[in-house]
Write a protein that holds these residues in place. Structure first.
Motif, PDB file in Angstrom:
ATOM      1  N   TYR A  52       0.820  -1.200   0.000  1.00 10.47           N
ATOM      2  CA  TYR A  52       0.000   0.000   0.000  1.00 10.47           C
ATOM      3  C   TYR A  52       0.856   1.253   0.000  1.00 10.47           C
ATOM      4  O   TYR A  52       2.077   1.180   0.115  1.00 10.47           O
ATOM      5  CB  TYR A  52      -0.959   0.005   1.194  1.00 10.47           C
ATOM      6  CG  TYR A  52      -0.294  -0.063   2.555  1.00 10.47           C
ATOM      7  CD1 TYR A  52      -0.030   1.104   3.274  1.00 10.47           C
ATOM      8  CD2 TYR A  52       0.049  -1.276   3.137  1.00 10.47           C
ATOM      9  CE1 TYR A  52       0.561   1.054   4.519  1.00 10.47           C
ATOM     10  CE2 TYR A  52       0.634  -1.338   4.379  1.00 10.47           C
ATOM     11  CZ  TYR A  52       0.895  -0.165   5.078  1.00 10.47           C
ATOM     12  OH  TYR A  52       1.481  -0.218   6.307  1.00 10.47           O
ATOM     13  N   ASP A  56      -2.352   6.861  -1.466  1.00  9.82           N
ATOM     14  CA  ASP A  56      -3.534   6.272  -2.101  1.00  9.82           C
ATOM     15  C   ASP A  56      -4.766   7.066  -1.681  1.00  9.82           C
ATOM     16  O   ASP A  56      -5.050   7.190  -0.498  1.00  9.82           O
ATOM     17  CB  ASP A  56      -3.650   4.802  -1.675  1.00  9.82           C
ATOM     18  CG  ASP A  56      -4.744   4.046  -2.387  1.00  9.82           C
ATOM     19  OD1 ASP A  56      -5.667   4.673  -2.934  1.00  9.82           O
ATOM     20  OD2 ASP A  56      -4.667   2.807  -2.394  1.00  9.82           O
ATOM     21  N   HIS A  88      -3.638   4.210  -5.958  1.00  5.80           N
ATOM     22  CA  HIS A  88      -4.287   2.915  -5.750  1.00  5.80           C
ATOM     23  C   HIS A  88      -3.940   1.951  -6.883  1.00  5.80           C
ATOM     24  O   HIS A  88      -4.167   2.258  -8.058  1.00  5.80           O
ATOM     25  CB  HIS A  88      -5.806   3.111  -5.663  1.00  5.80           C
ATOM     26  CG  HIS A  88      -6.539   1.896  -5.257  1.00  5.80           C
ATOM     27  ND1 HIS A  88      -6.519   1.416  -3.975  1.00  5.80           N
ATOM     28  CD2 HIS A  88      -7.320   1.052  -5.963  1.00  5.80           C
ATOM     29  CE1 HIS A  88      -7.255   0.322  -3.916  1.00  5.80           C
ATOM     30  NE2 HIS A  88      -7.760   0.082  -5.103  1.00  5.80           N
TER      31      HIS A  88
END
Length: 117
Positions: A52, A56, A88
């Motif tokens: 991640y 994002d 993302h």
């Protein structure tokens, strides 16, 4: 699309679980995916990878971080990989070597069946 959204929000308003909450809950649910794998050699046990980015805008990184902590509590081995400056699902274009290495490690942790050929 509006009709579908109205149906979705009506479904939630009637007391049903939000699909995002349902997904987060069931990803680690022992009845859904089975228990965390236990093997005699702890290093042979696979990992759950969380890749991640704090940048994002679709998925809050704190949600991912909290889910990784819950996975650890449930007995899963977790590897968190934090990318910098990526959106993302856009990690590969920004750092293809690191992304590829993570995916290869994740797939390498899966036991491969014997070939019949």
């Amino acid at each position: 699309v509006h009709c579908l959204l109205v149906l979705l929000y009506t479904w939630i308003a009637c007391g049903n679980e939000n699909p995002a909450s349902l997904m987060r809950r069931t990803l680690l649910d022992k009845d859904t995916v089975g228990p965390a794998p236990q093997r005699p050699d702890p290093e042979a046990r696979g990992y759950i990878y969380y890749m991640y980015s704090k940048e994002d805008r679709l998925t809050d990184w704190m949600d991912v971080w909290e889910h990784a902590g819950k996975a650890r509590e449930e007995g899963w081995k977790v590897k968190e990989v934090v990318f910098k400056g990526t959106g993302h699902c856009a990690h590969m274009p920004f750092d293809p070597m690191r992304y590829t290495e993570c995916v290869e490690q994740a797939w390498g942790a899966i036991s491969k069946p014997e070939s019949k050929l």
